[in-house]
Structure formats: structure tokens, C-alpha cells
Design an enzyme around this catalytic site. Structure first.
Site, PDB file in Angstrom:
ATOM      1  N   LYS A  40      58.038  47.127  66.239  1.00 43.99           N
ATOM      2  CA  LYS A  40      58.956  46.071  65.779  1.00 43.99           C
ATOM      3  C   LYS A  40      58.298  45.369  64.592  1.00 43.99           C
ATOM      4  CE  LYS A  40      62.713  43.592  66.286  1.00 43.99           C
ATOM      5  NZ  LYS A  40      64.084  44.098  66.205  1.00 43.99           N
ATOM      6  N   ASP A  72      64.600  48.524  68.879  1.00 43.64           N
ATOM      7  CA  ASP A  72      66.020  48.411  69.254  1.00 43.64           C
ATOM      8  C   ASP A  72      66.746  49.724  68.975  1.00 43.64           C
ATOM      9  OD1 ASP A  72      64.896  47.098  67.067  1.00 43.64           O
ATOM     10  OD2 ASP A  72      66.708  46.004  66.549  1.00 43.64           O
TER      11      ASP A  72
END
Ligand code: ATP
Length: 345
Positions: free
Chosen positions: A173, A206
Site C-alpha cells: 500500500k 485493495d
């Protein structure tokens, strides 16, 4: 000489599934000497410590442990014994292979991936505290080091090379967590240069969650940090039929702990209906680690055959068999089955 193995049967359904796994391992002809030890809620009540010193000493001596699930108090109480075990023994890598089973209805038939999760730092190793007087504001500092990132990505590439898997996907991330996730990503990019036969792919967490449920066969080996790995490996277990099937290994320089990834399943504990597959497969991984790969492969094949037959499966897989009946069937198929798997740790 028999290989000493520390056994922690654990809480909830732990004793049921671990006993079943021990029976199957014994029927495989593997030469193991069990050393029983205690941890978890039962140990906390009996000995006042969820991870007694003698349990740690036993694992330090044997260097190998088969472990059932341990009860974990949520949001209060003593620290998780599993987390303490991981930290005490510096079990820095968590490996969770996930592969479709024929006979288990799932949206995808051809999932075959492994998740390598960094186990020693990040969100789970940080220090947590309240920053006000009323307990309404809390913070946790999470640390990422280049050294730990390098050793886990190296482990993932080596695992891919040993198992002829041609791609490693690093999940991060770093678009938001620019420094912590950034160090992890850079370690992967640098390591990839040393493994020319293996494709290196970067993916934001994600998107990885989306891709895993839309197109899981695209993944071969996923390497990721502690929190992301925890979540994604449970998601991946769901893709192939649920928690009763998924096993994991936690490994460090000095010890390795093998376990079903499910929890204590209080709702079915003591009923004799828990699926012991995850514990049995964890046992097969243990045998691969001790060098008994042929017995390990036979166990994997026998488990797959018994699940595909569908006659002796537990209620979570739509059957009526008890934990013991499933394990007995695996033990009997084991005597005749030829191994087909060649996976290596
Ligand atoms: P814990 O708090 O220890 O993590 P939990 O109950 O929150 O326990 P799990 O124990 O992982 O989480 O169980 C989640 C669900 O999956 C429960 O309904 C449980 O019955 C089911 N389950 C987990 N493991 C098995 C298994 N081996 N066989 C059958 N069902 C299982």
C-alpha cells in the site's frame, strides 16, 4: 532415530483435530516422537500462563511444533499466546498454500497459490497506547525494516524457485503508506533482480483483494506484510472451501510451527464434527520440513481422494462424517495411495 515434535493440542476444537492429525501422521509410517506441551486458555487456567516456559523450552529443543488453535481474548485480557510464540521464536515467515479441492463446490476450480506473510513486524508488532486520559484516543506505531522486508521477500522468491512457480506478486500500500510499505516494495524490487526466471509483479492491496475474488488463478506466490497477509490468506482459504481446509507454517532460523489456520470454533467444539483436514495438511507440511516428503505427499493425496469421494466428509463440507471417521478413512486410503504431489516447502 525418531524426530522429536512438540505438540500443542490447543483450545476448542484443537484437541479433536490435532489428535486426528497425529493419528494420520502415525499411519503414514513417519518416525516421530511426540512431546506434549500446553499453551492457550487451558494453560492459562491451569498454569497461570498462556505460554508456559516449559512449552517454549520444548519447542526450542525439538525445533518443530504441531499446534492447534489457541483461544485469543478479544480487545482485552492477556496477550495472544500465538503472537508471543511467534515473537519469542522469531518465526518471521508465515507460509499458507491454498489449492482447490475436487469435490468441494467453489466458484473457481483451479486455485493454486501460496501466501507468504511477514510475521515479525508491521502493525502487529508495534507498540499500542492511549494518548489521552479517558481511553478515547489510541495510537499504534508500526515499524518496517529493510532487513525484515528483505528476508521475507527472499523467502518468497526461494519458495517460488523450489516449487517452479514462475511469478511472485508483492502486495503493498505504498501509495498511502509511503515509507513503511515503500521499504517493503523496494526490497521486493531489488530482490527480483536476483531471480531472473521468476516474473515480479507489484499490486496495491485493495486491487489484490479484488483480483483474488475475481481471478485467483492469476496468482502463484503472494508476498506481503503482516496485516495484509493475515486478511488475504483467510480470504484465499475461503476461495477453496473454508477454514477447515487451510494450513500454515510459521518458520524462523531456529524453529518451525505448523498449524491449521482456523480458530477454536467454539460453536462446534466437543461435538466431534470439526473438519481435521487443515490439521492433517499442517502435519503433512511438517513431514516435508523433517525430510519425509514421500509420506507427506501420500497424506496430501489421501486427503484429496477422501474429499473427492465425498462419502466421509464432515458437515462443513456437506457430509455427515465425524472428525474421527474422516481421519480413519484418510489413514486407510494412505496405505494404498500413490503420491502425486511434489510440493516443497
Ligand atoms: P477464534 O476466536 O478462536 O478465532 P472463531 O470462532 O472466531 O474462533 P474460527 O474458529 O476460525 O473463528 O471459526 C469460524 C467459523 O468457521 C466457525 O463457525 C467455525 O465453526 C467454522 N470452522 C472453523 N474451523 C473449522 C473446522 N476445522 N471444521 C469445521 N468448521 C470450522
Amino acid at each position: 532415530m525418531a524426530t522429536p515434535v512438540t505438540v500443542i493440542r490447543g483450545d476448542g476444537i484443537g484437541p479433536e483435530v490435532i489428535d486426528a492429525a497425529m493419528r494420520v501422521l502415525e499411519s503414514s509410517g513417519a518416525d516421530l516422537a511426540w512431546e506434549p506441551a500446553e499453551a492457550g486458555a487451558a494453560a492459562n487456567i491451569k498454569m497461570g500462563d498462556a505460554l508456559p516456559d516449559e512449552t517454549l523450552r520444548s519447542i526450542r529443543r525439538s525445533r518443530i511444533c504441531l499446534k492447534g488453535p489457541l483461544e485469543m481474548p478479544i480487545a482485552s485480557g492477556y496477550q495472544s499466546a500465538t503472537a508471543r510464540l511467534t515473537a519469542e521464536l522469531d518465526l518471521y515467515a508465515n507460509l499458507r498454500p491454498v489449492r482447490s479441492y475436487s469435490g468441494v463446490e467453489t466458484p473457481f476450480r483451479d486455485v493454486d497459490l501460496a501466501i507468504v506473510r511477514e510475521n515479525s513486524e508491521g502493525e502487529y508488532a508495534g507498540v499500542e497506547r492511549y494518548v489521552d486520559h479517558d481511553g478515547e484516543v489510541a495510537e499504534r506505531v508500526s515499524t518496517t525494516t529493510l532487513a525484515a522486508s528483505q528476508r521475507i521477500v527472499r523467502y518468497a522468491f526461494d519458495y517460488a524457485a523450489r516449487n517452479r512457480r514462475r511469478k511472485v506478486t508483492l502486495v503493498h500500500k505504498a501509495n498511502i503508506l509511503k515509507l513503511t510499505s515503500g521499504i517493503f516494495l523496494q526490497a521486493g524490487r531489488d530482490m527480483a533482480k536476483h531471480y531472473s526466471g521468476i516474473e515480479f509483479e507489484e499490486m496495491i492491496v485493495d486491487n489484490a483483494a479484488l483480483q483474488l475474488v475475481m481471478n485467483p488463478p492469476r496468482f502463484r506466490v503472494i508476498v506481503t506484510s503482516n496485516l495484509f497477509g493475515d486478511i488475504l490468506s483467510e480470504l484465499a482459504a475461503g476461495l477453496v472451501g473454508g477454514l477447515g481446509l487451510a494450513a500454515g507454517m510459521n518458520i524462523g532460523e531456529d524453529a518451525a510451527v505448523f498449524e491449521p489456520i482456523h480458530g477454536t470454533a467454539a460453536d462446534i467444539a466437543g461435538k466431534g464434527i470439526a473438519n481435521p483436514t487443515a490439521a492433517i495438511v499442517a502435519g503433512a507440511m511438517l513431514l516435508r520440513h523433517t525430510g519425509e516428503a514421500e509420506a507427506a505427499d501420500r497424506i496430501d493425496s489421501a486427503v484429496r481422494l477422501v474429499i473427492a469421494e465425498r462419502k466421509h466428509v464432515t458437515p462443513d463440507l456437506g457430509g455427515h462424517a465425524s472428525t474421527e471417521e474422516f481421519a480413519d478413512r484418510v489413514a486407510s486410503v494412505l496405505r494404498t495411495v500413490r503420491s502425486e504431489s511434489t510440493s516443497r516447502l
